[in-house]
Design an enzyme around this catalytic site. Structure first.
Site, PDB file in Angstrom:
ATOM      1  N   ASP A 121      43.210  34.975  39.167  1.00  0.00           N
ATOM      2  CA  ASP A 121      42.207  35.281  38.140  1.00  0.00           C
ATOM      3  C   ASP A 121      41.508  33.973  37.774  1.00  0.00           C
ATOM      4  OD1 ASP A 121      40.698  36.521  36.250  1.00  0.00           O
ATOM      5  OD2 ASP A 121      42.376  37.088  34.962  1.00  0.00           O
ATOM      6  N   ALA A 122      40.442  33.684  38.510  1.00  0.00           N
ATOM      7  CA  ALA A 122      39.791  32.375  38.395  1.00  0.00           C
ATOM      8  C   ALA A 122      38.420  32.492  37.744  1.00  0.00           C
ATOM      9  CB  ALA A 122      39.654  31.744  39.771  1.00  0.00           C
ATOM     10  N   LYS A 123      37.797  33.683  37.834  1.00  0.00           N
ATOM     11  CA  LYS A 123      36.472  33.918  37.238  1.00  0.00           C
ATOM     12  C   LYS A 123      35.474  32.860  37.665  1.00  0.00           C
ATOM     13  CE  LYS A 123      38.317  36.607  33.350  1.00  0.00           C
ATOM     14  NZ  LYS A 123      39.761  36.473  33.518  1.00  0.00           N
ATOM     15  N   ARG A 124      35.536  32.441  38.913  1.00  0.00           N
ATOM     16  CA  ARG A 124      34.658  31.403  39.404  1.00  0.00           C
ATOM     17  C   ARG A 124      33.272  31.953  39.746  1.00  0.00           C
ATOM     18  NH1 ARG A 124      38.495  28.960  37.531  1.00  0.00           N
ATOM     19  NH2 ARG A 124      39.583  27.251  38.542  1.00  0.00           N
ATOM     20  N   THR A 127      39.111  36.783  41.131  1.00  0.00           N
ATOM     21  CA  THR A 127      38.069  37.313  40.247  1.00  0.00           C
ATOM     22  C   THR A 127      36.916  36.310  40.208  1.00  0.00           C
ATOM     23  OG1 THR A 127      39.055  36.299  38.266  1.00  0.00           O
ATOM     24  CG2 THR A 127      39.724  38.553  38.795  1.00  0.00           C
TER      25      THR A 127
END
Lengths: 265, 265
Positions: free
Chosen positions: A91-94, A115
């Protein structure tokens, strides 16, 4: 095998769509792991031991690993989860532009999925999307109140911003490896998005500590049976630092699985 | 001292608004640093030696440091830049919800400022914004073509999505520590945003390898003289792996400073 095919197999095999969020907040780690070489890995390893039979996936949030020892702990955590045959979604939301996005995509060397944040648009996500065997979950409607600041705004074409993101994501799904992140705290949006993009699996956070809607998550989160409903603190800190914290985590994961299965088809 | 006050002092002292992007792509590092204990730090250190008298700030992009050795190299790079009295802005483009955003905000323990992604809304950025002495640059209009996928869409209230982000950011500026990221490849948007939020300093990427507009960056990027115009590859790889790569970086940084100064008031 593609990420979603592998995930679907695991969901069928263990009869669970639970994702366990591995967010080892240093301030909340039990005393019994604090003296380990890598306390976060020591904690995660014992959480994985206690929960893996209920875990369709593990979801470490990158924020909890962003220091030198953290990245070592993260890699060992991923390897250990793989040893238990559980896929790992980072879950990095990069989201970043060309040159840099390609570098971020190397995060998928170890994890099975990630993510990503859509604000920078399609070209920023290509380096992730082009890894056909990896899962790419695009942030769509998030579970926090501030999600409304941008995501809920209405565009002149009649769609909200998050609906446009869902439509864009459906268009980016050339390799069948795209999913959406849709919070369980917005059950109406969850259901309307399921109708809008029936083919995209969702990762649904927000059912644990954030109090989201279990029924909506279980019924609308899945695309043809495939999807994930995540709880992080609600599982891993279910026993806080009491003596039976691992067992408490296992019990919490099993309970969430059972609650979700009561609504699954 | 606040981030922007310190940045303003440095801009005045060295007469430069150049931000040097420290993106040490492993595939492009010169042979002469490859055997170092931390090749990325060895490279950055020599780039800093060659460029610091022209650098108002350094901007390492987190993507190039996301592994165990990478975080060590990043911390040493930040410390070394601080040794030269140059502030460091971590280009991390982070954004996540409550619990996790607080964790990401720890990235500011070492750096002086950070870039953040607005898609998750105001509450997701509070842990950064509340650090009054640190700079927080909110992604607004980015320099890549895909930036148009969401950012340029028009809302029913007549604003584009990126204009709404600019207005939100102005509202988040309680501590005077908020800036915007606005690409130099969109000079018209850059100028209209300057009129829209005259008080917010901009970080303007895209003038080097991406071919953005130097004049628009120098004239519209600054708020009361404070702001940053960034080049990464255009400076640090100006000499590629030729024998004089450090000198080439210094020359490229000086040239960008002079080009920008020709347009500054």
């Amino acid at each position: 095998m593609s990420f979603f095919a592998a995930l679907g197999d695991r969901i069928d095999r263990i009869d669970s769509v639970v994702s366990v969020g591995l967010d080892p907040d240093p301030a909340r780690l039990p005393d019994s792991v604090r003296d380990a070489d890598l306390p976060r890995f020591a904690f995660n390893r014992r959480i994985i031991d206690a929960t893996h039979e209920y875990a369709a996936a593990y979801k470490p949030n990158a924020a909890f690993y962003e220091d030198p020892d953290g990245w070592r702990a993260l890699r060992e955590t991923i390897a250990y989860a793989h040893g238990k045959d559980v896929p790992v979604l980072l879950d990095a939301k990069r989201g970043d532009i060309g040159n840099t996005a390609r570098q971020y995509a190397d995060l998928l060397e170890h994890a099975d999925g990630i993510t990503v944040n859509p604000y920078l648009g399609g070209d920023s996500l290509q380096p992730f999307l082009s890894k056909a065997e990896k899962g790419v979950f695009v942030l769509c409607r998030t579970s926090n109140p501030g999600g409304a600041d941008l995501q809920d705004r209405e565009l002149t074409d009649g769609r909200t911003v998050y609906e446009r993101v869902a439509d864009l994501a459906a268009g980016w799904n050339e390799h069948g490896n795209v999913g959406l992140v849709v919070g369980a705290t917005a059950p109406d949006e969850l259901e309307s998005l399921r109708d809008r993009v029936p083919e995209l699996p969702f990762l649904v956070p927000g059912v644990g500590a954030q109090g989201g809607d279990i029924e909506a998550a279980a019924t609308a989160g899945l695309a043809d049976g495939v999807g994930l409903v995540n709880s992080s603190r609600g599982i891993i800190f279910a026993g806080e630092d009491g003596p039976n914290w691992e067992r408490a985590a296992g019990v919490a994961a099993k309970r969430l699985r059972d609650e979700l299965n009561a609504y699954r088809g």
